[in-house]
Motif scaffolding. Structure first.
Motif, PDB file in Angstrom:
ATOM      1  N   ALA A 170      29.905  -4.134  14.479  1.00 29.29           N
ATOM      2  CA  ALA A 170      30.635  -5.377  14.738  1.00 29.29           C
ATOM      3  C   ALA A 170      32.138  -5.111  14.795  1.00 29.29           C
ATOM      4  O   ALA A 170      32.692  -4.424  13.924  1.00 29.29           O
ATOM      5  CB  ALA A 170      30.325  -6.399  13.657  1.00 29.29           C
ATOM      6  N   ALA A 171      32.779  -5.666  15.830  1.00 27.35           N
ATOM      7  CA  ALA A 171      34.224  -5.453  16.004  1.00 27.35           C
ATOM      8  C   ALA A 171      35.025  -6.018  14.845  1.00 27.35           C
ATOM      9  O   ALA A 171      36.063  -5.454  14.450  1.00 27.35           O
ATOM     10  CB  ALA A 171      34.680  -6.077  17.322  1.00 27.35           C
ATOM     11  N   ASP A 172      34.557  -7.131  14.258  1.00 26.43           N
ATOM     12  CA  ASP A 172      35.343  -7.775  13.203  1.00 26.43           C
ATOM     13  C   ASP A 172      35.116  -7.163  11.832  1.00 26.43           C
ATOM     14  O   ASP A 172      35.835  -7.486  10.885  1.00 26.43           O
ATOM     15  CB  ASP A 172      35.045  -9.272  13.159  1.00 26.43           C
ATOM     16  CG  ASP A 172      33.556  -9.558  12.951  1.00 26.43           C
ATOM     17  OD1 ASP A 172      32.735  -8.667  13.253  1.00 26.43           O
ATOM     18  OD2 ASP A 172      33.222 -10.668  12.488  1.00 26.43           O
ATOM     19  N   GLU A 173      34.122  -6.274  11.680  1.00 24.53           N
ATOM     20  CA  GLU A 173      33.891  -5.639  10.374  1.00 24.53           C
ATOM     21  C   GLU A 173      34.036  -4.126  10.429  1.00 24.53           C
ATOM     22  O   GLU A 173      34.345  -3.487   9.420  1.00 24.53           O
ATOM     23  CB  GLU A 173      32.501  -6.012   9.844  1.00 24.53           C
ATOM     24  CG  GLU A 173      32.374  -7.486   9.474  1.00 24.53           C
ATOM     25  CD  GLU A 173      31.098  -7.765   8.699  1.00 24.53           C
ATOM     26  OE1 GLU A 173      30.470  -6.799   8.211  1.00 24.53           O
ATOM     27  OE2 GLU A 173      30.723  -8.941   8.575  1.00 24.53           O
ATOM     28  N   GLY A 174      33.804  -3.543  11.591  1.00 22.91           N
ATOM     29  CA  GLY A 174      33.960  -2.101  11.732  1.00 22.91           C
ATOM     30  C   GLY A 174      32.841  -1.314  11.058  1.00 22.91           C
ATOM     31  O   GLY A 174      31.769  -1.832  10.752  1.00 22.91           O
ATOM     32  N   TRP A 175      33.117  -0.044  10.845  1.00 25.73           N
ATOM     33  CA  TRP A 175      32.107   0.882  10.290  1.00 25.73           C
ATOM     34  C   TRP A 175      31.808   0.527   8.841  1.00 25.73           C
ATOM     35  O   TRP A 175      32.707   0.361   8.044  1.00 25.73           O
ATOM     36  CB  TRP A 175      32.622   2.304  10.396  1.00 25.73           C
ATOM     37  CG  TRP A 175      31.557   3.337  10.261  1.00 25.73           C
ATOM     38  CD1 TRP A 175      31.298   4.111   9.182  1.00 25.73           C
ATOM     39  CD2 TRP A 175      30.595   3.705  11.257  1.00 25.73           C
ATOM     40  NE1 TRP A 175      30.243   4.938   9.431  1.00 25.73           N
ATOM     41  CE2 TRP A 175      29.793   4.715  10.718  1.00 25.73           C
ATOM     42  CE3 TRP A 175      30.366   3.274  12.562  1.00 25.73           C
ATOM     43  CZ2 TRP A 175      28.757   5.320  11.406  1.00 25.73           C
ATOM     44  CZ3 TRP A 175      29.326   3.861  13.267  1.00 25.73           C
ATOM     45  CH2 TRP A 175      28.520   4.875  12.689  1.00 25.73           C
ATOM     46  N   MET A 176      30.508   0.419   8.490  1.00 23.07           N
ATOM     47  CA  MET A 176      30.093  -0.045   7.166  1.00 23.07           C
ATOM     48  C   MET A 176      29.048   0.910   6.574  1.00 23.07           C
ATOM     49  O   MET A 176      28.543   1.796   7.265  1.00 23.07           O
ATOM     50  CB  MET A 176      29.520  -1.460   7.281  1.00 23.07           C
ATOM     51  CG  MET A 176      30.520  -2.509   7.762  1.00 23.07           C
ATOM     52  SD  MET A 176      31.821  -2.847   6.551  1.00 23.07           S
ATOM     53  CE  MET A 176      30.915  -3.920   5.431  1.00 23.07           C
ATOM     54  N   PRO A 177      28.733   0.718   5.260  1.00 25.54           N
ATOM     55  CA  PRO A 177      27.812   1.662   4.613  1.00 25.54           C
ATOM     56  C   PRO A 177      26.464   1.829   5.324  1.00 25.54           C
ATOM     57  O   PRO A 177      25.979   2.952   5.494  1.00 25.54           O
ATOM     58  CB  PRO A 177      27.636   1.063   3.211  1.00 25.54           C
ATOM     59  CG  PRO A 177      28.913   0.346   2.962  1.00 25.54           C
ATOM     60  CD  PRO A 177      29.321  -0.215   4.291  1.00 25.54           C
ATOM     61  N   GLN A 178      25.835   0.715   5.758  1.00 27.88           N
ATOM     62  CA  GLN A 178      24.542   0.881   6.428  1.00 27.88           C
ATOM     63  C   GLN A 178      24.681   1.455   7.823  1.00 27.88           C
ATOM     64  O   GLN A 178      23.751   2.052   8.341  1.00 27.88           O
ATOM     65  CB  GLN A 178      23.783  -0.442   6.476  1.00 27.88           C
ATOM     66  CG  GLN A 178      23.273  -0.934   5.132  1.00 27.88           C
ATOM     67  CD  GLN A 178      22.712   0.163   4.264  1.00 27.88           C
ATOM     68  OE1 GLN A 178      23.226   0.373   3.169  1.00 27.88           O
ATOM     69  NE2 GLN A 178      21.698   0.868   4.718  1.00 27.88           N
ATOM     70  N   SER A 179      25.861   1.306   8.429  1.00 29.76           N
ATOM     71  CA  SER A 179      26.115   2.000   9.691  1.00 29.76           C
ATOM     72  C   SER A 179      25.962   3.498   9.464  1.00 29.76           C
ATOM     73  O   SER A 179      25.309   4.209  10.244  1.00 29.76           O
ATOM     74  CB  SER A 179      27.523   1.694  10.206  1.00 29.76           C
ATOM     75  OG  SER A 179      27.760   0.313  10.301  1.00 29.76           O
ATOM     76  N   ALA A 180      26.564   3.966   8.371  1.00 26.36           N
ATOM     77  CA  ALA A 180      26.519   5.400   8.061  1.00 26.36           C
ATOM     78  C   ALA A 180      25.106   5.847   7.707  1.00 26.36           C
ATOM     79  O   ALA A 180      24.647   6.918   8.139  1.00 26.36           O
ATOM     80  CB  ALA A 180      27.477   5.714   6.922  1.00 26.36           C
ATOM     81  N   GLU A 181      24.378   5.024   6.919  1.00 19.52           N
ATOM     82  CA  GLU A 181      23.043   5.446   6.508  1.00 19.52           C
ATOM     83  C   GLU A 181      22.083   5.459   7.693  1.00 19.52           C
ATOM     84  O   GLU A 181      21.264   6.373   7.840  1.00 19.52           O
ATOM     85  CB  GLU A 181      22.497   4.546   5.399  1.00 19.52           C
ATOM     86  CG  GLU A 181      21.153   5.052   4.884  1.00 19.52           C
ATOM     87  CD  GLU A 181      20.710   4.396   3.583  1.00 19.52           C
ATOM     88  OE1 GLU A 181      19.808   4.968   2.928  1.00 19.52           O
ATOM     89  OE2 GLU A 181      21.240   3.347   3.228  1.00 19.52           O
ATOM     90  N   HIS A 182      22.172   4.438   8.550  1.00 15.91           N
ATOM     91  CA  HIS A 182      21.313   4.429   9.725  1.00 15.91           C
ATOM     92  C   HIS A 182      21.613   5.623  10.641  1.00 15.91           C
ATOM     93  O   HIS A 182      20.699   6.257  11.170  1.00 15.91           O
ATOM     94  CB  HIS A 182      21.495   3.130  10.506  1.00 15.91           C
ATOM     95  CG  HIS A 182      20.813   1.961   9.862  1.00 15.91           C
ATOM     96  ND1 HIS A 182      20.435   0.850  10.575  1.00 15.91           N
ATOM     97  CD2 HIS A 182      20.441   1.732   8.578  1.00 15.91           C
ATOM     98  CE1 HIS A 182      19.858  -0.016   9.750  1.00 15.91           C
ATOM     99  NE2 HIS A 182      19.865   0.497   8.533  1.00 15.91           N
ATOM    100  N   LEU A 183      22.889   5.928  10.810  1.00 13.19           N
ATOM    101  CA  LEU A 183      23.259   7.064  11.643  1.00 13.19           C
ATOM    102  C   LEU A 183      22.769   8.365  11.019  1.00 13.19           C
ATOM    103  O   LEU A 183      22.302   9.275  11.720  1.00 13.19           O
ATOM    104  CB  LEU A 183      24.770   7.103  11.853  1.00 13.19           C
ATOM    105  CG  LEU A 183      25.282   8.194  12.798  1.00 13.19           C
ATOM    106  CD1 LEU A 183      24.687   8.018  14.194  1.00 13.19           C
ATOM    107  CD2 LEU A 183      26.806   8.179  12.860  1.00 13.19           C
TER     108      LEU A 183
END
Length: 606
Positions: A91-104
């Motif tokens: 999401a553009a308004d929140e940016g990179w987040m913890p679950q973004s990293a875990e999913h990646l």
């Protein structure tokens, strides 16, 4: 190899909770991927969702929409596991987040190499920072440099760019193996009134047809495909990669829960112990028990470190795994993807001796996780071809094939050498035996099948009456040779006076000793325990040739200076050898060689 526009493929979404994954899928497909009322009420995906749409090229893309919340990461992994490509959503308004990293991290652990970065909510914030951060994070994984698109699912701005990017993504995917075996990981199971049990999953490879037989990997029971659907359309045949619903005959819904797999009969091995290479956290730092996620399955495993990056996993329940499979290791206590594993061996040897783990690590250090017939044969020596196929190793071109077995050429040559050694050893240990029994030598060589022993036998070895014999040997034991020598002294004076049983016993020549002497060529067996010196039978033929032809049994006995006990079987032996011919009146004639090379009876003198 690029794909034609008439085809279809499957992608999974990935990203932090509430970053707009389901909204993006809805905007692209017009379908609501959140199936449960609880999901819609809470505004978040809890379980897997599925939707599909046609792209500008005419191809169809199916989405596996996964939950983003940390509590539902196992559900996310069940959806991503069988899928070859992913759409990473930020999401553009929140940016990179913890679950973004875990999913990646999970995608990287699974070795996913095709993907698309989509920054959503571009109407709420400048998408530039999220695009830059997302590109950098994704580029450091197995996905590498991916195309990135900014979009607003609410206003529709950028949706055409996403569709075009999905077309390009699908065109670059490698073609699946459609003629290989089927392994369909079940992610949903339900009952349809009038149809029975239906399961869904992502068919990664192979071909399914109505009427096919499949096995339930966890139980081994057989089921039949009653019907197939792809994206709501009934099909007679489906090839991977595809989202597929399978109507089954022969099983109840509660026997096919998420994490079970339907497989082609006799083409997969369910393994509870596997050796793997670990990429991620150091093996030594892994907790003793973690979760492994493969396909749609999630299973607890105990970890035994072997080398710097290799380990043995003991699974809580067997799974249909093959060499080269990828899986995710996750530590639920730390809510952390510990790394990815690549399966190196689905049938590893036991580690019982001191230093066995270290030696095994050295072996695994030379294995890259790709199915390799030559390497497997070198490591195993001998294996059933069917077992290699179940491991995922092709058997075409095996150097040695014996029935259902294949072998490494060097190992096979070594076993043949050991066979000769064992035959000689047995001859020394049991000199009165006519060779080593096949079952004995099979046990001594550690071979699993007596047919392998028979295939190893070749000159100078022979297979006779279930025994492996050598030409020659260590000779007769001294005591037996001495007894035979004394017997032959007596025969030298009266060569056709075979000794009686009592005399043989006094000399120490029982049935086994006589048998050994006959095999060694030291005696000739006429019948039973009637034995003569070598050459006696030929000499008898010459003596009988000097008689008036035809001759009677009595005349033969007198000419040979022997008893009826010896004369009867000796004449019968000469008959079988073609030296003599028996007439209807029980007289005999000696058969002589004719000038043409045949045989003719000696002239009859009356």
């Amino acid at each position: 190899m690029s794909r034609s526009g008439a085809e279809s493929w499957v992608v999974a979404t990935a990203g932090h909770v509430d970053h707009g994954k389901s909204t993006l899928v809805w905007a692209l497909t017009g379908m609501e991927p959140d199936r449960w009322a609880e999901e819609r009420r809470r505004g978040m995906t809890i379980d897997l969702g599925f939707a599909w749409t046609r792209l500008p090229s005419g191809a169809t893309v199916a989405f596996v929409d996964v939950p983003g919340h940390e509590r539902f990461v196992p559900n996310m992994l069940a959806g991503v596991g069988p899928v070859p490509a992913a759409v990473v959503v930020v999401a553009a308004d929140e940016g990179w987040m913890p679950q973004s990293a875990e999913h990646l991290a999970a995608l990287h652990a699974l070795g996913v190499r095709a993907g698309l970065l989509v920054v959503t909510r571009a109407d709420l914030a400048d998408p530039g920072p999220a695009l830059a951060r997302g590109r950098a994070e994704v580029a450091a994984t197995s996905l590498g440099a991916v195309e990135a698109v900014a979009v607003s699912a609410t206003t529709g701005v950028g949706l055409d760019g996403v569709r075009a990017a999905l077309d390009r993504l699908g065109a670059g995917l490698p073609r699946p193996v459609v003629d290989g075996p089927v392994r369909l990981w079940v992610d949903r199971s339900f009952t349809v009134r009038g149809a029975g049990t239906v399961v869904t999953g992502t068919l990664g490879a192979g071909r399914l047809r109505v009427g096919d037989r499949l096995w339930v990997a966890g139980t081994g029971e057989e089921v039949r495909v009653r019907g197939l659907q792809v994206m709501g359309v009934a099909r007679e045949e489906v090839t991977g990669v595809a989202r597929v619903a399978v109507n089954l005959r022969g099983t109840a819904r509660d026997r096919l829960v998420r994490g079970e797999a339907l497989v082609t009969p006799d083409r997969f091995r369910s393994s509870a112990v596997v050796d793997v290479r670990v990429v991620g956290d150091p093996v030594a730092d892994l907790p003793g028990t973690v979760m492994v996620h493969v396909g749609s399955a999630s299973v607890a495993v105990r970890v035994r470190p072997l080398g710097v990056d290799t380990a043995r996993l003991r699974l809580a329940r067997p799974l249909p795994l093959r060499v080269g499979d990828r899986a995710v290791l996750r530590d639920p206590g730390r809510r952390h993807v510990a790394g990815g594993v690549r399966v190196l061996d689905v049938d590893p040897p036991p580690l019982r001796r001191r230093g066995a783990a270290r030696a095994r690590a050295a072996v695994l250090g030379e294995v890259d996780g790709r199915p390799d017939l030559v390497g497997e044969l070198r490591r195993r020596g001998l294996v059933r071809a069917a077992d290699l196929l179940r491991m995922g190793v092709p058997v075409v071109g095996a150097p040695v094939v014996v029935g259902p077995w294949v072998a490494d050429a060097g190992h096979w040559a070594g076993v043949r050498t050991r066979l000769a050694e064992e035959v000689s050893r047995y001859a020394r240990e049991c000199p009165l035996e006519p060779g080593v029994p096949v079952e004995v030598v099979r046990h001594r060589l550690g071979l699993p099948d007596r047919a392998l022993v028979e295939a190893l036998v070749g000159p100078p070895l022979r297979l006779v009456a279930g025994r492996v014999c050598g030409d020659g040997g260590p000779g007769l034991p001294a005591a037996v040779a001495a007894a035979v020598g004394r017997l032959r002294v007596g025969l030298a004076q009266r060569p056709f006076r075979a000794p009686e049983a009592e005399c043989l016993a006094e000399l120490g020549l029982g049935a086994r000793e006589i048998g050994a002497a006959v095999r060694a060529g030291a005696l000739v067996r006429v019948a039973g325990n009637v034995v003569l010196a070598p050459g006696s039978v030929e000499e008898a033929g010459r003596v009988l040739a000097g008689l008036a032809q035809p001759f009677t049994l009595s005349a033969a006995r007198q000419a040979l200076d022997t008893t009826r006990r010896v004369a009867v079987p000796l004449l019968e032996l000469l008959d079988r050898q073609g030296v003599t011919r028996r007439h209807p009146d029980d007289t005999r004639s000696v058969v002589a060689a004719s000038p043409g090379g045949g045989v003719t009876a000696s002239p009859v003198r009356r």
